[in-house]
Every structure is written in structure tokens, then in C-alpha cells.
Write a protein that holds these residues in place. Structure first.
Motif, PDB file in Angstrom:
ATOM      1  N   GLU A 150      13.649  42.330 -21.407  1.00 62.83           N
ATOM      2  CA  GLU A 150      12.344  41.690 -21.269  1.00 62.83           C
ATOM      3  C   GLU A 150      12.390  40.247 -21.752  1.00 62.83           C
ATOM      4  O   GLU A 150      11.723  39.364 -21.199  1.00 62.83           O
ATOM      5  N   GLN A 151      13.192  39.995 -22.794  1.00 66.02           N
ATOM      6  CA  GLN A 151      13.302  38.628 -23.297  1.00 66.02           C
ATOM      7  C   GLN A 151      14.058  37.736 -22.322  1.00 66.02           C
ATOM      8  O   GLN A 151      13.741  36.556 -22.183  1.00 66.02           O
ATOM      9  N   CYS A 152      15.044  38.306 -21.636  1.00 67.83           N
ATOM     10  CA  CYS A 152      15.760  37.539 -20.612  1.00 67.83           C
ATOM     11  C   CYS A 152      14.818  37.160 -19.465  1.00 67.83           C
ATOM     12  O   CYS A 152      14.841  36.030 -18.966  1.00 67.83           O
ATOM     13  N   ILE A 153      13.986  38.118 -19.056  1.00 66.71           N
ATOM     14  CA  ILE A 153      13.039  37.860 -17.971  1.00 66.71           C
ATOM     15  C   ILE A 153      12.008  36.817 -18.395  1.00 66.71           C
ATOM     16  O   ILE A 153      11.698  35.879 -17.650  1.00 66.71           O
ATOM     17  N   ALA A 154      11.484  36.973 -19.623  1.00 64.86           N
ATOM     18  CA  ALA A 154      10.506  36.003 -20.129  1.00 64.86           C
ATOM     19  C   ALA A 154      11.128  34.621 -20.258  1.00 64.86           C
ATOM     20  O   ALA A 154      10.490  33.598 -19.979  1.00 64.86           O
ATOM     21  N   TYR A 155      12.374  34.586 -20.672  1.00 68.07           N
ATOM     22  CA  TYR A 155      13.108  33.321 -20.815  1.00 68.07           C
ATOM     23  C   TYR A 155      13.168  32.594 -19.474  1.00 68.07           C
ATOM     24  O   TYR A 155      12.893  31.402 -19.374  1.00 68.07           O
ATOM     25  N   GLU A 156      13.500  33.327 -18.413  1.00 71.27           N
ATOM     26  CA  GLU A 156      13.599  32.717 -17.088  1.00 71.27           C
ATOM     27  C   GLU A 156      12.243  32.227 -16.595  1.00 71.27           C
ATOM     28  O   GLU A 156      12.113  31.139 -16.041  1.00 71.27           O
ATOM     29  N   LYS A 157      11.208  33.035 -16.819  1.00 69.09           N
ATOM     30  CA  LYS A 157       9.872  32.663 -16.338  1.00 69.09           C
ATOM     31  C   LYS A 157       9.344  31.425 -17.045  1.00 69.09           C
ATOM     32  O   LYS A 157       8.757  30.534 -16.427  1.00 69.09           O
ATOM     33  N   GLU A 158       9.538  31.369 -18.377  1.00 68.61           N
ATOM     34  CA  GLU A 158       9.024  30.228 -19.127  1.00 68.61           C
ATOM     35  C   GLU A 158       9.823  28.970 -18.852  1.00 68.61           C
ATOM     36  O   GLU A 158       9.325  27.853 -18.991  1.00 68.61           O
ATOM     37  N   GLN A 216      12.815  28.099 -25.510  1.00 73.62           N
ATOM     38  CA  GLN A 216      14.020  27.963 -26.323  1.00 73.62           C
ATOM     39  C   GLN A 216      14.062  28.954 -27.494  1.00 73.62           C
ATOM     40  O   GLN A 216      15.117  29.189 -28.075  1.00 73.62           O
ATOM     41  N   LYS A 217      12.917  29.535 -27.821  1.00 73.59           N
ATOM     42  CA  LYS A 217      12.897  30.516 -28.908  1.00 73.59           C
ATOM     43  C   LYS A 217      13.709  31.752 -28.556  1.00 73.59           C
ATOM     44  O   LYS A 217      14.143  32.494 -29.444  1.00 73.59           O
ATOM     45  N   TYR A 218      13.934  31.999 -27.257  1.00 74.08           N
ATOM     46  CA  TYR A 218      14.682  33.174 -26.846  1.00 74.08           C
ATOM     47  C   TYR A 218      16.184  32.993 -26.999  1.00 74.08           C
ATOM     48  O   TYR A 218      16.932  33.964 -27.009  1.00 74.08           O
ATOM     49  N   ARG A 219      16.640  31.743 -27.100  1.00 76.29           N
ATOM     50  CA  ARG A 219      18.066  31.489 -27.104  1.00 76.29           C
ATOM     51  C   ARG A 219      18.776  32.164 -28.282  1.00 76.29           C
ATOM     52  O   ARG A 219      19.922  32.590 -28.169  1.00 76.29           O
ATOM     53  N   SER A 220      18.097  32.268 -29.430  1.00 77.37           N
ATOM     54  CA  SER A 220      18.737  32.885 -30.588  1.00 77.37           C
ATOM     55  C   SER A 220      19.044  34.353 -30.351  1.00 77.37           C
ATOM     56  O   SER A 220      19.932  34.926 -30.989  1.00 77.37           O
ATOM     57  N   VAL A 221      18.304  34.969 -29.425  1.00 77.70           N
ATOM     58  CA  VAL A 221      18.516  36.382 -29.108  1.00 77.70           C
ATOM     59  C   VAL A 221      19.469  36.527 -27.934  1.00 77.70           C
ATOM     60  O   VAL A 221      20.527  37.160 -28.034  1.00 77.70           O
ATOM     61  N   ILE A 222      19.133  35.924 -26.809  1.00 82.60           N
ATOM     62  CA  ILE A 222      19.930  36.165 -25.609  1.00 82.60           C
ATOM     63  C   ILE A 222      21.204  35.335 -25.574  1.00 82.60           C
ATOM     64  O   ILE A 222      22.054  35.537 -24.705  1.00 82.60           O
ATOM     65  N   GLY A 223      21.365  34.423 -26.525  1.00 84.21           N
ATOM     66  CA  GLY A 223      22.587  33.647 -26.587  1.00 84.21           C
ATOM     67  C   GLY A 223      23.659  34.278 -27.461  1.00 84.21           C
ATOM     68  O   GLY A 223      24.759  33.751 -27.576  1.00 84.21           O
ATOM     69  N   GLN A 224      23.361  35.453 -28.043  1.00 77.18           N
ATOM     70  CA  GLN A 224      24.338  36.106 -28.923  1.00 77.18           C
ATOM     71  C   GLN A 224      25.322  36.949 -28.117  1.00 77.18           C
ATOM     72  O   GLN A 224      25.140  37.172 -26.921  1.00 77.18           O
ATOM     73  N   SER A 225      26.362  37.403 -28.759  1.00 74.65           N
ATOM     74  CA  SER A 225      27.365  38.244 -28.112  1.00 74.65           C
ATOM     75  C   SER A 225      26.745  39.559 -27.654  1.00 74.65           C
ATOM     76  O   SER A 225      26.057  40.238 -28.423  1.00 74.65           O
ATOM     77  N   PHE A 226      27.012  39.931 -26.403  1.00 67.84           N
ATOM     78  CA  PHE A 226      26.510  41.204 -25.885  1.00 67.84           C
ATOM     79  C   PHE A 226      27.134  42.370 -26.651  1.00 67.84           C
ATOM     80  O   PHE A 226      26.469  43.346 -26.981  1.00 67.84           O
ATOM     81  N   ASP A 227      28.441  42.268 -26.944  1.00 74.17           N
ATOM     82  CA  ASP A 227      29.113  43.324 -27.706  1.00 74.17           C
ATOM     83  C   ASP A 227      28.451  43.529 -29.068  1.00 74.17           C
ATOM     84  O   ASP A 227      28.223  44.657 -29.506  1.00 74.17           O
ATOM     85  N   ASP A 228      28.161  42.415 -29.755  1.00 76.14           N
ATOM     86  CA  ASP A 228      27.525  42.510 -31.072  1.00 76.14           C
ATOM     87  C   ASP A 228      26.139  43.145 -30.944  1.00 76.14           C
ATOM     88  O   ASP A 228      25.740  43.958 -31.780  1.00 76.14           O
ATOM     89  N   TYR A 229      25.423  42.778 -29.884  1.00 73.74           N
ATOM     90  CA  TYR A 229      24.062  43.293 -29.697  1.00 73.74           C
ATOM     91  C   TYR A 229      24.058  44.807 -29.523  1.00 73.74           C
ATOM     92  O   TYR A 229      23.288  45.508 -30.174  1.00 73.74           O
ATOM     93  N   VAL A 230      24.925  45.324 -28.633  1.00 76.98           N
ATOM     94  CA  VAL A 230      24.906  46.767 -28.384  1.00 76.98           C
ATOM     95  C   VAL A 230      25.399  47.541 -29.606  1.00 76.98           C
ATOM     96  O   VAL A 230      24.918  48.643 -29.887  1.00 76.98           O
ATOM     97  N   ARG A 231      26.346  46.949 -30.362  1.00 66.71           N
ATOM     98  CA  ARG A 231      26.828  47.640 -31.556  1.00 66.71           C
ATOM     99  C   ARG A 231      25.749  47.696 -32.626  1.00 66.71           C
ATOM    100  O   ARG A 231      25.518  48.729 -33.250  1.00 66.71           O
ATOM    101  N   GLU A 232      25.052  46.576 -32.843  1.00 68.89           N
ATOM    102  CA  GLU A 232      24.018  46.533 -33.866  1.00 68.89           C
ATOM    103  C   GLU A 232      22.816  47.398 -33.514  1.00 68.89           C
ATOM    104  O   GLU A 232      22.086  47.849 -34.388  1.00 68.89           O
ATOM    105  N   ASN A 233      22.618  47.644 -32.211  1.00 67.33           N
ATOM    106  CA  ASN A 233      21.478  48.446 -31.774  1.00 67.33           C
ATOM    107  C   ASN A 233      21.868  49.877 -31.412  1.00 67.33           C
ATOM    108  O   ASN A 233      21.156  50.550 -30.670  1.00 67.33           O
TER     109      ASN A 233
END
Length: 273
Positions: free
Chosen positions: A108-116, A130-147
Motif C-alpha cells: 500500500e505504501q508503494c502504491i501511495a508513493y507512486e500516486k503522490e 518522500q516520507k515513504y522512501r525510508s520504508v520502500i527504499g530498504q532491503s526487501f530481504d531485511d523487510y521480510v525477515r523483520e516481518n
């Protein structure tokens, strides 16, 4: 099983699940453990989209959860299932990568990022998107592991304009970091009955199968649900036990080098600490 990419697995989904059939794993030899783990490695490959829908892999996993220690087809499991360890992504692999974010909040944040971003002047700093960059700019591997999401395999960017020595040095550092994060390691000594007993006691095999169900349905498995399902009969912090003990063991047992090591180990040979 109906696919639902927007919700996590729940206790209600798995009210039929029991760890009791897995107790028979206490009698498995090293080779039989390798066979069971190779079967699961193969099923993780089948559980990737779009293959999982075409083959009803979720249904296969449910059958596995109900009868987890079935005899495996050794001829099938011994077939080479992988090409080179490094290769280009194919067009269909890139196309299928769009499924990787299904059901994850970050989609949802990726979609909102594109729309804004549409129509904004990119030269102006501190725009809302640009507030979304801190989230969607992180490593995908790190994201799935942390979640608490199991994800087999990864994709990397390689700058082919760099020299061979730079690329190889950076890749060596990257691989070492990923191996540490995933707990990936080959067996450094022979496994023995103490190891097998630990795997059964910590209910690692049923946890792996629950991860398989998560992969096959596209619905995340949380540590808390896994703990509730696996250790309902123990007076422990089940969520922490899954996070600190069971998951690291599962990642080790799913490592191809580790499986190959115990597969080559003669049955009945005690390991040395």
C-alpha cells in the motif's frame, strides 16, 4: 484452499493442525532427515507463484501437514533442480516478482508513493511522497525477515561497470552478511541423535511445514501463531521460543549445504562435538 493474499494465517485456519504426527521423526536416520528436508525444499520451489496456483500446492501442503513423514520418491529428490548459482533473471521471473509484495503492508505504501509522486516537481525537497522512501527504499530481504515472512531466494543489483575485483569483493561481503542473517551454514560436524532429538523437541519440522503453508497461500505466518500452534502444551514464552530457537534451526535445516552434508553422512555414525 482459497487463496487470500491480504490476511495473515490465523488459529481458525489451522484448528485441525496437530504436532502429534511429527513425533515419529524421533526414529529418522540422518539420510531420512535429508530426504524429508529435500522434499520440503522442492515444495518451497513449487510454492512460488504462479506455480502454486496451477498445481494447488496449498492442498499438497495441507496433506503434508496431516501426514508429514510419508515416504519420499528418492529418484525425484535426487534429480538436479538448480542451474548455475548465478544467472540472469528470465522475463517470466521478473514478471512473477510482482507477487512478492502481495498481502504485505508495504504494498500500500508503494502504491501511495507512486500516486503522490505523479505530477510533483521532483526538484522540490521534502515533498509528501518522500516520507515513504525510508520504508520502500530498504532491503526487501531485511523487510521480510523483520516481518516474520519466509522468502526463498533473493535478487541483487550488480554494477557491471565496476571491475571484477570490486564486484567479487563486494559480493563476498554481501554473501557473508546474508548468510549470517539467514543462519545459513553447512554442518561443521556430523549430526547425531542429540541433534535429531533437539529438532524434534523444538518442533522444527512442523514449523517448516507451517512456513510452507504460508508460502503456498501467500498469507504470512507470525511467530506468535507458530508458537501457539507448536507449544500450546508447554509453559514457555512460545513466541520468543519460535523467534530465538525454532526459526534459526529451521533456516539451518533448509540450507542446501547443510542438507547435502547430512545426506552424505553414513547412518549410525555418531557425530563428534
Amino acid at each position: 484452499m482459497t487463496q487470500d493474499y491480504r490476511h495473515k494465517l490465523t488459529r481458525a485456519d489451522l484448528k485441525w493442525f496437530s504436532v502429534e504426527p511429527y513425533e515419529a521423526a524421533r526414529g529418522l536416520t540422518a539420510r531420512e532427515w535429508a530426504e524429508q528436508l529435500n522434499l520440503r525444499k522442492l515444495m518451497f520451489v513449487l510454492a512460488e507463484p504462479p506455480m502454486r496456483e496451477a498445481l494447488d500446492v496449498a492442498g499438497m501442503v495441507v496433506e503434508l501437514l496431516r501426514a508429514p513423514l510419508r515416504k519420499t520418491d528418492n529418484a525425484l529428490l535426487s534429480l538436479p533442480r538448480r542451474g548455475p548459482t548465478v544467472s540472469d533473471l528470465t522475463i517470466d521471473q521478473v514478471y512473477n516478482m510482482r507477487y512478492a509484495l502481495d498481502g504485505l503492508p508495504v504494498l500500500e505504501q508503494c502504491i501511495a508513493y507512486e500516486k503522490e509522486r505523479e505530477g510533483d516537481d521532483l526538484s522540490v525537497p521534502n515533498l509528501p511522497w518522500q516520507k515513504y522512501r525510508s520504508v520502500i527504499g530498504q532491503s526487501f530481504d531485511d523487510y521480510v525477515r523483520e516481518n516474520e515472512i519466509f522468502h526463498a531466494g533473493t535478487q541483487v543489483n550488480v554494477d557491471l561497470n565496476a571491475s571484477d575485483s570490486e564486484i567479487l569483493a563486494d559480493f563476498k561481503d554481501w554473501l557473508a552478511q546474508k548468510r549470517r542473517a539467514a543462519g545459513s551454514m553447512a554442518a561443521k560436524r556430523r549430526t547425531d541423535n542429540k541433534d535429531f532429538e533437539s529438532w524434534v523437541k523444538n518442533r522444527v519440522l512442523p514449523y517448516i511445514d507451517l512456513l510452507l503453508l504460508s508460502q503456498a497461500t501467500g498469507r504470512p505466518l507470525t511467530h506468535s501463531l507458530a508458537g501457539e500452534l507448536l507449544f500450546w502444551d508447554e509453559d514457555v514464552d512460545a513466541t520468543e521460543k519460535v523467534r530465538k530457537t525454532v526459526r534459526p534451526l529451521a533456516m539451518q535445516l533448509l540450507d542446501s549445504q547443510f542438507i547435502a552434508a547430512i545426506e552424505r553422512q553414513p547412518d549410525g555414525v555418531e557425530g563428534k562435538s
